[in-house]
Structures are given as structure tokens and as C-alpha cells.
Design a protein around this motif. Structure first.
Motif, PDB file in Angstrom:
ATOM      1  N   GLN A  22       0.835  -1.205   0.000  1.00  0.00           N
ATOM      2  CA  GLN A  22       0.000   0.000   0.000  1.00  0.00           C
ATOM      3  C   GLN A  22       0.871   1.257   0.000  1.00  0.00           C
ATOM      4  O   GLN A  22       0.596   2.213  -0.730  1.00  0.00           O
ATOM      5  CB  GLN A  22      -0.922  -0.004   1.204  1.00  0.00           C
ATOM      6  CG  GLN A  22      -1.877   1.160   1.218  1.00  0.00           C
ATOM      7  CD  GLN A  22      -2.858   1.095   2.385  1.00  0.00           C
ATOM      8  OE1 GLN A  22      -2.750   0.257   3.253  1.00  0.00           O
ATOM      9  NE2 GLN A  22      -3.814   1.997   2.381  1.00  0.00           N
ATOM     10  N   ALA A  23       1.938   1.254   0.789  1.00  0.00           N
ATOM     11  CA  ALA A  23       2.834   2.415   0.847  1.00  0.00           C
ATOM     12  C   ALA A  23       3.510   2.668  -0.502  1.00  0.00           C
ATOM     13  O   ALA A  23       3.811   3.812  -0.843  1.00  0.00           O
ATOM     14  CB  ALA A  23       3.889   2.208   1.933  1.00  0.00           C
ATOM     15  N   LEU A  24       3.742   1.603  -1.256  1.00  0.00           N
ATOM     16  CA  LEU A  24       4.397   1.729  -2.561  1.00  0.00           C
ATOM     17  C   LEU A  24       3.406   1.948  -3.706  1.00  0.00           C
ATOM     18  O   LEU A  24       3.815   2.246  -4.832  1.00  0.00           O
ATOM     19  CB  LEU A  24       5.237   0.476  -2.844  1.00  0.00           C
ATOM     20  CG  LEU A  24       6.443   0.278  -1.930  1.00  0.00           C
ATOM     21  CD1 LEU A  24       7.011  -1.117  -2.099  1.00  0.00           C
ATOM     22  CD2 LEU A  24       7.496   1.335  -2.210  1.00  0.00           C
ATOM     23  N   GLY A  25       2.119   1.735  -3.435  1.00  0.00           N
ATOM     24  CA  GLY A  25       1.116   1.891  -4.480  1.00  0.00           C
ATOM     25  C   GLY A  25       1.130   0.754  -5.486  1.00  0.00           C
ATOM     26  O   GLY A  25       0.835   0.960  -6.665  1.00  0.00           O
ATOM     27  N   ILE A  26       1.485  -0.445  -5.022  1.00  0.00           N
ATOM     28  CA  ILE A  26       1.550  -1.624  -5.891  1.00  0.00           C
ATOM     29  C   ILE A  26       0.768  -2.757  -5.240  1.00  0.00           C
ATOM     30  O   ILE A  26       0.369  -2.672  -4.077  1.00  0.00           O
ATOM     31  CB  ILE A  26       3.015  -2.066  -6.139  1.00  0.00           C
ATOM     32  CG1 ILE A  26       3.699  -2.421  -4.811  1.00  0.00           C
ATOM     33  CG2 ILE A  26       3.780  -0.978  -6.880  1.00  0.00           C
ATOM     34  CD1 ILE A  26       5.070  -3.039  -4.965  1.00  0.00           C
ATOM     35  N   SER A  27       0.586  -3.839  -5.965  1.00  0.00           N
ATOM     36  CA  SER A  27      -0.112  -4.995  -5.411  1.00  0.00           C
ATOM     37  C   SER A  27       0.853  -5.849  -4.590  1.00  0.00           C
ATOM     38  O   SER A  27       2.078  -5.763  -4.746  1.00  0.00           O
ATOM     39  CB  SER A  27      -0.710  -5.841  -6.534  1.00  0.00           C
ATOM     40  OG  SER A  27       0.317  -6.520  -7.236  1.00  0.00           O
ATOM     41  N   GLU A  28       0.291  -6.679  -3.736  1.00  0.00           N
ATOM     42  CA  GLU A  28       1.114  -7.604  -2.958  1.00  0.00           C
ATOM     43  C   GLU A  28       1.852  -8.577  -3.875  1.00  0.00           C
ATOM     44  O   GLU A  28       2.995  -8.948  -3.599  1.00  0.00           O
ATOM     45  CB  GLU A  28       0.242  -8.366  -1.960  1.00  0.00           C
ATOM     46  CG  GLU A  28      -0.305  -7.492  -0.859  1.00  0.00           C
ATOM     47  CD  GLU A  28      -1.198  -8.238   0.108  1.00  0.00           C
ATOM     48  OE1 GLU A  28      -1.014  -9.458   0.288  1.00  0.00           O
ATOM     49  OE2 GLU A  28      -2.087  -7.591   0.691  1.00  0.00           O
ATOM     50  N   VAL A  29       1.228  -8.973  -4.966  1.00  0.00           N
ATOM     51  CA  VAL A  29       1.863  -9.884  -5.919  1.00  0.00           C
ATOM     52  C   VAL A  29       3.110  -9.233  -6.516  1.00  0.00           C
ATOM     53  O   VAL A  29       4.174  -9.865  -6.617  1.00  0.00           O
ATOM     54  CB  VAL A  29       0.868 -10.307  -7.030  1.00  0.00           C
ATOM     55  CG1 VAL A  29       1.568 -11.090  -8.127  1.00  0.00           C
ATOM     56  CG2 VAL A  29      -0.268 -11.124  -6.434  1.00  0.00           C
ATOM     57  N   THR A  30       2.987  -7.966  -6.898  1.00  0.00           N
ATOM     58  CA  THR A  30       4.145  -7.250  -7.449  1.00  0.00           C
ATOM     59  C   THR A  30       5.252  -7.153  -6.413  1.00  0.00           C
ATOM     60  O   THR A  30       6.428  -7.379  -6.734  1.00  0.00           O
ATOM     61  CB  THR A  30       3.727  -5.849  -7.931  1.00  0.00           C
ATOM     62  OG1 THR A  30       2.769  -5.999  -8.988  1.00  0.00           O
ATOM     63  CG2 THR A  30       4.919  -5.048  -8.427  1.00  0.00           C
TER      64      THR A  30
END
Length: 71
Positions: A22-30
Motif C-alpha cells: 500500500q505504501a508503494l502503491g503496488i499490489s502484494e503480488v508485485t
């Protein structure tokens, strides 16, 4: 590869994979893929095996992304 220093299992300087993603603005998969590729260090909880990330590592990576240098 340098040995990883132990991190606390909880606290304000430790993020779960969902918090880090969430902090990076990406999915957990990524984030899992980036961790597997060595782009972000990850530590494992000794009992549960959950991925744990140091807040400072996540913030450094976010800065690289914001500066256009990507992950």
C-alpha cells in the motif's frame, strides 16, 4: 550477499506485505516479485513465515519510484 540483520517482529518500523504494498502503491503480488528479484529486502517471521519489511527500505524504494528511477 550480506547477512540480513534481524528486525523486530512488530512495531512502527516493521511493515507487513499489505502495508508495504500500500505504501508503494503496488499490489502484494508485485511486491512478492520484487522481493524475489532482490529489489527490496524482506525478512521472514520465524514462526509464521510472513514477509516483513523495514519501513526505511520501503521508503527508499518509494523515493526511487517517485524520482522516476523505478524498481
Amino acid at each position: 550477499m550480506a547477512p540480513r540483520t534481524p528486525i523486530p517482529l512488530h512495531g512502527p518500523d516493521v511493515l507487513t506485505i499489505s502495508e508495504a504494498a500500500q505504501a508503494l502503491g503496488i499490489s502484494e503480488v508485485t511486491l512478492r516479485r520484487w522481493e524475489a528479484a532482490g529489489k527490496v529486502p524482506c525478512h521472514r517471521h520465524p514462526v509464521t513465515g510472513w514477509r516483513l519489511f523495514k519501513r526505511g527500505d520501503v521508503l527508499r524504494l518509494r523515493k526511487l519510484i517517485e524520482d522516476g528511477r523505478g524498481a
